[in-house]
Design an enzyme around this catalytic site. Structure first.
Site, PDB file in Angstrom:
ATOM      1  CD  GLU A 177      16.538  27.428 -33.078  1.00 63.25           C
ATOM      2  OE1 GLU A 177      17.653  26.893 -33.177  1.00 63.25           O
ATOM      3  OE2 GLU A 177      16.340  28.452 -32.417  1.00 63.25           O
ATOM      4  NE  ARG A 185      27.750  25.321 -29.207  1.00 63.11           N
ATOM      5  CZ  ARG A 185      26.547  25.851 -29.005  1.00 63.11           C
ATOM      6  NH1 ARG A 185      25.487  25.292 -29.541  1.00 63.11           N
ATOM      7  NH2 ARG A 185      26.401  26.933 -28.268  1.00 63.11           N
TER       8      ARG A 185
HETATM    9  P1  IMP Z   1      13.320  28.824 -26.525  1.00 61.57           P
HETATM   10  O1  IMP Z   1      13.420  30.293 -26.819  1.00 61.57           O
HETATM   11  O2  IMP Z   1      12.986  28.576 -25.081  1.00 61.57           O
HETATM   12  O3  IMP Z   1      12.405  28.075 -27.466  1.00 61.57           O
HETATM   13  O4  IMP Z   1      14.752  28.235 -26.639  1.00 61.57           O
HETATM   14  C1  IMP Z   1      15.349  28.028 -27.816  1.00 61.57           C
HETATM   15  C2  IMP Z   1      16.838  27.850 -27.659  1.00 61.57           C
HETATM   16  O5  IMP Z   1      17.209  27.428 -26.323  1.00 61.57           O
HETATM   17  C3  IMP Z   1      17.312  26.754 -28.557  1.00 61.57           C
HETATM   18  O6  IMP Z   1      17.625  27.247 -29.830  1.00 61.57           O
HETATM   19  C4  IMP Z   1      18.529  26.231 -27.817  1.00 61.57           C
HETATM   20  O7  IMP Z   1      19.655  26.985 -28.173  1.00 61.57           O
HETATM   21  C5  IMP Z   1      18.213  26.444 -26.363  1.00 61.57           C
HETATM   22  N1  IMP Z   1      17.706  25.205 -25.744  1.00 61.57           N
HETATM   23  C6  IMP Z   1      16.447  24.946 -25.344  1.00 61.57           C
HETATM   24  N2  IMP Z   1      16.327  23.707 -24.841  1.00 61.57           N
HETATM   25  C7  IMP Z   1      17.553  23.146 -24.928  1.00 61.57           C
HETATM   26  C8  IMP Z   1      18.084  21.844 -24.577  1.00 61.57           C
HETATM   27  O8  IMP Z   1      17.410  20.909 -24.081  1.00 61.57           O
HETATM   28  N3  IMP Z   1      19.411  21.669 -24.819  1.00 61.57           N
HETATM   29  C9  IMP Z   1      20.212  22.624 -25.365  1.00 61.57           C
HETATM   30  N4  IMP Z   1      19.750  23.844 -25.726  1.00 61.57           N
HETATM   31  C10 IMP Z   1      18.431  24.115 -25.493  1.00 61.57           C
HETATM   32 MG    MG Z   2      19.459  27.599 -30.569  1.00 60.84          MG
END
Ligand code: IMP
Ligand code: MG
Length: 179
Positions: free
Chosen positions: A103, A169
């Site tokens: 991840e 990206r």
């Molecule tokens: P979570 O479900 O909140 O843990 O988010 C996970 C997903 O959110 C990651 O796999 C990223 O795709 C996206 N994400 C979370 N924080 C960031 C960030 O600071 N930059 C870019 N994508 C983020």
């Molecule tokens: Mg992600």
């Protein structure tokens, strides 16, 4: 002249390429040691982990299979919606296999919680998580993080696979958008 001068004009570097390379190599060496020659399936969570996956895979000295899983928890926003869905599934069963989920970042943990529950129904031999980044300040649910590259503060980061509204990206380092 910096790399990609136009794209990186508005970015402040948080983790540069040398630090990324060194840490990814450490993670790969640890995974290599931990699995003691056993075959492994790396499951890359799309799209954010594609750059990390490519570098990490080349530091793991094990028989590797690589598969991809598309998950979506975000719109084009910087906040988690909490709603996760599979946009593209694995190409092969992982039953009886040792799996490492790759991840880009664990933010709230909601995406990984969903994915772990989903993978558990497929009967893998084991599942571990390898995340390049972790933002503990944002945790909503705790998931077991077996391999973490860098723990970072609560800032929205881009680059090395991570996007903001699909941009950045292809930036080769981790950065914060100057705003
Ligand atoms: P979570 O479900 O909140 O843990 O988010 C996970 C997903 O959110 C990651 O796999 C990223 O795709 C996206 N994400 C979370 N924080 C960031 C960030 O600071 N930059 C870019 N994508 C983020
Ligand atoms: Mg992600």
């Amino acid at each position: 002249m910096p790399l990609l001068p136009t794209l990186t004009r508005d970015l402040d570097t948080l983790i540069d390429e040398a630090r990324l390379r060194a840490r990814v190599a450490e993670l790969g060496a640890k995974i290599t040691r931990d699995y003691q020659g056993k075959p492994l399936v790396l499951v890359s969570v799309l799209k954010g982990s594609f750059v990390f996956l490519a570098d990490l895979a080349r530091t793991i000295d094990l028989p590797l299979a690589i598969d991809f899983l598309g998950l979506s928890s975000y719109g084009d926003d910087t906040e988690s919606s909490g709603v996760v869905r599979i946009t593209s599934d694995l190409s092969k069963p992982v039953e009886g296999k040792h799996v490492v989920v790759v991840e880009d970042i664990i933010d709230t943990g909601l995406t990984m919680q969903f994915l772990l529950a989903n993978l558990a129904t497929r009967g893998p031999a084991s599942v571990r998580i390898c995340s390049l980044l972790h933002k503990p300040a944002r945790t909503q649910v705790n998931v077991p993080l077996d391999y973490v590259g860098f723990t970072i503060e609560d800032r929205f980061v881009v680059g090395y696979g991570l996007d903001h509204a699909e941009r950045y990206r292809n930036v080769p380092f981790i950065a914060v958008v100057r705003g």
